[in-house]
Motif scaffolding. Sequence first.
Motif, PDB file in Angstrom:
ATOM      1  N   THR B 246      28.419  -3.080  44.272  1.00  0.00           N
ATOM      2  CA  THR B 246      29.426  -2.552  45.184  1.00  0.00           C
ATOM      3  C   THR B 246      30.344  -1.535  44.507  1.00  0.00           C
ATOM      4  O   THR B 246      31.246  -1.001  45.133  1.00  0.00           O
ATOM      5  N   SER B 247      30.112  -1.296  43.205  1.00  0.00           N
ATOM      6  CA  SER B 247      30.914  -0.281  42.527  1.00  0.00           C
ATOM      7  C   SER B 247      30.320   1.097  42.821  1.00  0.00           C
ATOM      8  O   SER B 247      29.287   1.204  43.460  1.00  0.00           O
ATOM      9  N   VAL B 248      30.994   2.155  42.352  1.00  0.00           N
ATOM     10  CA  VAL B 248      30.439   3.492  42.571  1.00  0.00           C
ATOM     11  C   VAL B 248      29.941   4.087  41.258  1.00  0.00           C
ATOM     12  O   VAL B 248      29.895   5.288  41.081  1.00  0.00           O
ATOM     13  N   PRO B 250      27.124   5.176  38.816  1.00  0.00           N
ATOM     14  CA  PRO B 250      25.680   5.440  38.863  1.00  0.00           C
ATOM     15  C   PRO B 250      24.943   4.467  37.941  1.00  0.00           C
ATOM     16  O   PRO B 250      25.378   4.215  36.816  1.00  0.00           O
ATOM     17  N   GLY B 251      23.842   3.940  38.418  1.00  0.00           N
ATOM     18  CA  GLY B 251      23.111   2.943  37.645  1.00  0.00           C
ATOM     19  C   GLY B 251      23.447   1.525  38.096  1.00  0.00           C
ATOM     20  O   GLY B 251      22.685   0.599  37.858  1.00  0.00           O
ATOM     21  N   TRP B 252      24.636   1.355  38.689  1.00  0.00           N
ATOM     22  CA  TRP B 252      25.013   0.039  39.220  1.00  0.00           C
ATOM     23  C   TRP B 252      24.939   0.043  40.740  1.00  0.00           C
ATOM     24  O   TRP B 252      24.652  -0.975  41.346  1.00  0.00           O
ATOM     25  N   HIS B 253      25.246   1.212  41.322  1.00  0.00           N
ATOM     26  CA  HIS B 253      25.400   1.308  42.769  1.00  0.00           C
ATOM     27  C   HIS B 253      24.028   1.382  43.433  1.00  0.00           C
ATOM     28  O   HIS B 253      23.616   2.415  43.943  1.00  0.00           O
ATOM     29  N   THR B 254      23.263   0.276  43.383  1.00  0.00           N
ATOM     30  CA  THR B 254      21.919   0.324  43.953  1.00  0.00           C
ATOM     31  C   THR B 254      21.678  -0.877  44.856  1.00  0.00           C
ATOM     32  O   THR B 254      22.169  -1.976  44.587  1.00  0.00           O
ATOM     33  N   PHE B 397      31.603   9.349  33.565  1.00  0.00           N
ATOM     34  CA  PHE B 397      31.634  10.675  34.171  1.00  0.00           C
ATOM     35  C   PHE B 397      32.182  11.751  33.235  1.00  0.00           C
ATOM     36  O   PHE B 397      31.864  12.919  33.363  1.00  0.00           O
ATOM     37  N   LEU B 398      33.079  11.365  32.339  1.00  0.00           N
ATOM     38  CA  LEU B 398      33.729  12.337  31.460  1.00  0.00           C
ATOM     39  C   LEU B 398      33.147  12.280  30.055  1.00  0.00           C
ATOM     40  O   LEU B 398      33.377  11.295  29.338  1.00  0.00           O
TER      41      LEU B 398
END
Lengths: 177, 464
Positions: B246-248, B250-254, B397-398
């Motif tokens: 439920t997080s946003v 990438p790699g978790w949000h699936t 992201f950074l």
Amino acid sequence: MNSETKQQILFGLYDDDEQLLDAVRKAKADHLDIMDVYSPFPVHGLDELLGLAESRLHIAGFIYGALGTLTAFGFMTWVFTRDWPIIFGGKPYWSVPAFIPITFELTVLFAAVGMTFTFYAVSRLWPGADNPILHPRITDDKFCIAFDTTACEEGDVNKLKNFFEATGASLVDVKEV
Amino acid sequence: MSAVVSPIREPLVRGHKTYHQITEDICAPTERAPGFAWVVAFTVAVSFLALYVFAVAWTIWFGIGTWDLNRTIGWGWDITNFVWWIGIGHAGTLISAILLLFRQKWRTGVNRAAEAMTIFAVMCAGQFPLIHMGRLWLGFFVFPYPNTRGPLWVNFNSPLLWDVFAISTYFTVSVLFWYTGLVPDLATLRDRSKGLRRKLYDMFSFSWTGAAKHWQRWEYLSLVLAGLATPLVLSVHTIVSFDFATSVVPGWHTTIFPPYFVAGAVFSGFAMVQSLMIIARKVLNLKEYITLEHIESMNKVILVTGTVVGVAYLTELYIAWYSGYIYEQFAFYNRVFGPYYWSYIGMMSCNVLVPQIFWVKKWRRNVFLTFLLSIFINIGMWFERFVIIATTLARDFLPSSWSYYSPTWVEIALFTGSLGLFFTLFLLFTRLAPVVAIAEIKHILKSAGDQYTGPDAQHGHDAH
């Protein structure tokens, strides 16, 4: 249950579950009033022979479960719409899909806990309960039929003893509880 | 439970046992003085438990700054351990509940120990989120109790709170299910003992007598609890996967996470059951109750779930490429080729490649190979959680906040120490309660044991 007067129990032990079922069948045919049957594991077919009513535990379980559903869903609804409404992630206050996991968990929790405690309570099983243990081998490998002979006359007791002999009981004994 | 078992099936109880011999065999480990192997194992386990207590105390005293977590990588070994332990727990419930509903009689040999394993694994799992909070003494804040801060309630929309409910419910229901199964067997132990021991077992067996009505209700209760535990066990790891899905990130949000986590949980749980059972059947002399047939059946489950997990790994990679979304693509490129590439290799080889040897029947029935493989799978599944958690977080992201994480001695001590906690509890269990469900074994003796008496019974035929 009647703690002041002693109960006299006549019981016989059988070596095999098949033998037990045959004996119970014969007792029913002879119209003997069996107090209880004890076994080291559940013997299938015994319930019908003894005429035991179907357990209603599952009905209790359903009621507890429904109570859990209502508790969880009602409480979350109250908190998020009445008591302290907060917007999470731009969703409505009453965000029903997010309530599903907890509602489900509490349904299972209430049903399981309620049923288990009901089981022990109605079966009179709890730490310190004083249920009659007729013979130490009943939880091992012996199958037991017990008759309450407290109010029986000698003739009736002999009739029961004959029954045990006829059905091949390996041990017959009397115990006061 | 009137399923007809074919006489061509292998017997699940060997050695031409009588009911009394079954009682003797299974009660024996609880009634004799502990053997040398047990004492050595217990000493090692308790030493690690002491290490665990020390590491927890260290963490609480100095704070979680003693771990190597940083602003970028906020979840490391702690949450990896949490997910790993919870996953291990799943096999116990699968064996005891789902296989009961499917009438799989081979469950009876291993269900008791597997359920105990579940309970101890969940106990280990539950510690990690608590320690991770930092201020352990405020752990009760996770429960929605009326308080003087408003009352300010917990966030019922948060998957982390769903986890609290899922895991506490799972633990409670597992304990009830396990203990209800244990009550008749504790009564068996009671009737074999004298003095204080007898008093204690009488208390813990709730003065069980084995009356017909009690057995009838007991079977009802077991069946309904199994029916409740089945969706429950599937929900638990689903909800654990929601922590990520439920997080946003990438790699978790699936969306693949829930089934993939559940399959992985069952996979790792069965591996742990194999590790424990292979030792237990030898040390406690239970080879006639936990047979090669049991081991082979569990290896089949391992093969299936391991392959499901493998398909999930490949699906993730494919979907990342197919999505055309560069952040998702980078997340998976980073998993395979990034700074933690070695954990990805460990995960892939231990979880996907190694179990494939179980396609061969001869190897499925090889006890030593099974044991070795179960250890590989346990390691592989730990790597899987580490890959998902640390690798993903390390490259966020950074690029300026990219980081690398390796555990401090405290984190290593917490993990190895939690193994000590687990094995201490398990070893105590083997001394205090029957490791195999006595009443249930007696119950299947004539329908699935080597004394099969049902239709087409082969008289005079020795299955050995």
